[in-house]
Design a protein around this motif. Structure first.
Motif, short mmCIF file in Angstrom:
data_model
loop_
_atom_site.label_atom_id
_atom_site.label_comp_id
_atom_site.label_asym_id
_atom_site.label_seq_id
_atom_site.Cartn_x
_atom_site.Cartn_y
_atom_site.Cartn_z
N VAL B 36 6.14 -6.01 -0.21
CA VAL B 36 5.06 -5.25 0.60
C VAL B 36 4.41 -4.21 -0.55
CG1 VAL B 36 4.97 -3.36 2.16
CG2 VAL B 36 6.65 -4.92 2.45
N ARG B 37 2.86 -4.49 -0.31
CA ARG B 37 2.43 -3.64 -1.07
C ARG B 37 1.40 -2.66 -0.46
NH1 ARG B 37 0.59 -5.02 -6.36
NH2 ARG B 37 2.09 -7.03 -6.29
N LEU B 38 1.20 -1.42 -0.90
CA LEU B 38 0.47 -0.45 -0.10
C LEU B 38 -0.35 0.17 -1.11
CD1 LEU B 38 3.17 1.38 1.79
CD2 LEU B 38 2.07 -0.78 2.75
N GLU B 39 -1.77 0.50 -0.57
CA GLU B 39 -2.44 1.17 -1.24
C GLU B 39 -2.48 2.63 -0.59
OE1 GLU B 39 -6.13 -0.11 -3.54
OE2 GLU B 39 -7.12 1.35 -1.67
N VAL B 40 -2.41 3.71 -1.18
CA VAL B 40 -2.38 5.04 -0.68
C VAL B 40 -3.23 5.96 -1.15
CG1 VAL B 40 -0.84 7.15 -0.18
CG2 VAL B 40 0.30 4.67 -0.18
N ALA B 41 -4.16 6.74 -0.23
CA ALA B 41 -5.33 7.44 -0.75
C ALA B 41 -4.74 8.89 -0.89
CB ALA B 41 -6.44 7.43 0.23
N LEU B 42 -5.18 9.88 -1.99
CA LEU B 42 -4.85 11.08 -1.82
C LEU B 42 -6.02 11.93 -1.73
CD1 LEU B 42 -3.33 10.67 -5.56
CD2 LEU B 42 -2.05 10.54 -3.52
N PRO B 43 -5.89 13.16 -1.10
CA PRO B 43 -4.60 14.08 -1.13
C PRO B 43 -4.00 13.68 0.15
CG PRO B 43 -6.26 15.38 -0.62
CD PRO B 43 -7.08 13.93 -0.81
N ASP B 44 -4.32 12.78 1.17
CA ASP B 44 -3.98 12.80 2.57
C ASP B 44 -2.81 11.97 2.85
OD1 ASP B 44 -5.96 14.74 3.27
OD2 ASP B 44 -7.28 13.21 4.26
N LEU B 45 -2.61 11.03 1.61
CA LEU B 45 -1.53 10.20 1.81
C LEU B 45 -1.70 9.08 2.98
CD1 LEU B 45 1.62 12.06 0.98
CD2 LEU B 45 0.11 11.01 -0.68
#
Lengths: 152, 168
Positions: B36-45
Motif C-alpha cells: 500500500v502506498r499513500l501520499e500524505v499532505a502536510l500540515p493537515d495529514l
C-alpha cells in the motif's frame, strides 16, 4: 531519506501436533520488542505467552510485560478478541506489545491455510494453489478473517 | 525445527518534499505479497494519493480489494480513522489485510512525528523531560489513557500533576 520505519516479523511453528507457537518481533526507530505465544490450533485459545521490551521510551514501559499474562485463556476465535487485547493489554499495558500479539493472532488461520495449501499442492502437484485455498476457506467458516465479507 | 509460516511487514515514511510525505506498507508471507502506498499532505495529514498492489495472493477473493484502496484519498489521518477506512475499503471481499495496511501506514506517519520528540527527551534532565511530556499531552490529549504510562495514577501522570488523568 527515511524518516521512520517499522518492521514486524511473525513466525509460526508447531510446538506439538495441537499447538502453534508464534514468535513476533517488532523493531522500529523508537521501539524494539519480542513476543512468544502458544495457541491451541483447534479453538484458538492462548495457552502461554511471554514478551520482552528491548527498546522503549519511559522507565515504566517494562511494567507492561507481566500484564501480557491476562491473555492466557483468551480465544482468538472469540468475538471482539482484538478489541479486548487492545483495551486490556494495550491501554492498560503496552499498546505496541498488544499490536504484536494482534499480529500473531491474526496469522492463526493464515497459518492453517498455508499448511493446507502446501499439503494440497504436494499431494496433487498440477492443482493450482488458489484452488486448494478456495476449497479450504469454503470448508472452514470459522476462519472468517480470510473471508471478511462473510465475517462478523 | 523449521517454521510453518513466516510473515514480514514493513512500514516506512519518507518526505517527498516540504509539503508531502510518502508512506509505504508492505506485507510478504507464504501466501501473500501486497503493498500500500499513500501520499500524505502536510500540515493537515490528508491522504492525497493511495494505491495498492497485490503481487501474490493465494485466495482469489483478494484481487478486487486492491482497487478499493484508492477510496481513502481525501481522508485525513486523525480520530475515527479505523472506522472510516474500514467503511471505505472493507466491504470488498479479501480487503482485511489491505485495511490494516492503510492503517499501519498512517500509524507510521504519526510515529514519524513522534520520533523527534522521543529523540529530544533523550538529552534532557528529568525536569526538562517532565516539561516536554506536559507539553506533549497538552498538544495531544489522546495520549491520556493510551497505555499504562498514560493511565490515571501512573507515576508519570502523578509527576505531571495529572494523577487522575484530567486537567492539573
Amino acid at each position: 531519506m527515511i524518516g521512520f520505519a517499522r518492521t514486524v516479523t511473525v513466525t509460526a511453528q508447531l510446538a506439538d501436533e495441537s499447538t502453534v507457537r508464534f514468535r513476533g518481533l517488532l523493531e522500529d526507530h523508537i521501539y524494539a520488542m519480542d513476543l512468544e505465544v502458544d495457541v491451541h490450533l483447534a479453538d484458538g485459545v492462548i495457552t502461554a505467552i511471554g514478551g520482552n521490551l528491548k527498546r522503549f521510551t519511559t522507565p515504566w514501559c517494562r511494567d507492561a510485560e507481566p500484564i501480557l499474562q491476562q491473555a492466557v485463556g483468551m480465544s482468538l476465535r472469540a468475538d471482539g478478541w482484538i478489541s479486548r487485547v487492545n483495551r486490556d493489554l494495550g491501554r492498560h499495558g503496552c499498546e505496541h506489545l498488544a499490536t504484536l500479539l494482534v499480529e500473531c493472532g491474526r496469522c492463526l488461520d493464515t497459518v492453517r491455510l498455508a499448511r493446507a495449501v502446501a499439503a494440497g499442492v504436494r499431494e496433487d502437484p498440477p492443482r493450482p494453489a488458489a484452488d486448494v485455498a478456495a476449497c479450504w476457506v469454503e470448508a472452514h467458516p470459522e476462519a472468517w478473517q480470510l473471508t471478511p465479507a462473510q465475517g462478523p | 525445527m523449521t517454521v510453518e509460516f513466516l510473515r514480514t511487514k514493513t512500514a516506512t515514511v519518507e518526505a517527498v518534499d516540504g509539503d508531502r510525505l510518502e508512506a509505504v506498507w508492505r506485507l510478504s508471507d507464504d501466501l501473500t505479497d501486497a503493498e500500500v502506498r499513500l501520499e500524505v499532505a502536510l500540515p493537515d495529514l490528508e491522504i492525497t494519493a493511495a494505491e495498492a498492489t497485490v503481487r501474490r495472493f493465494t485466495h482469489p477473493g483478494y484481487a478486487g480489494a486492491a482497487d478499493a484502496v484508492v477510496r481513502v484519498q481525501g481522508v485525513r489521518i486523525g480520530p475515527g480513522l479505523r472506522k472510516i477506512v474500514t467503511g471505505l475499503v472493507a466491504p470488498e471481499p479479501g480487503a482485511d489485510e489491505l485495511v490494516e495496511g492503510v492503517l499501519e501506514a498512517c500509524n507510521a506517519v504519526i510515529l514519524h512525528f513522534t520520533l523527534p520528540h522521543i529523540r529530544a527527551l533523550e538529552g534532557m534532565s528529568e525536569e526538562e523531560a517532565l516539561a516536554a511530556n506536559r507539553a506533549l499531552v497538552e498538544l495531544n490529549p489522546r495520549m491520556l489513557g493510551s497505555c499504562a504510562v498514560w493511565q490515571p495514577g501512573s507515576p508519570l501522570l502523578e509527576a505531571l500533576g495529572r494523577g487522575g488523568g484530567g486537567e492539573p
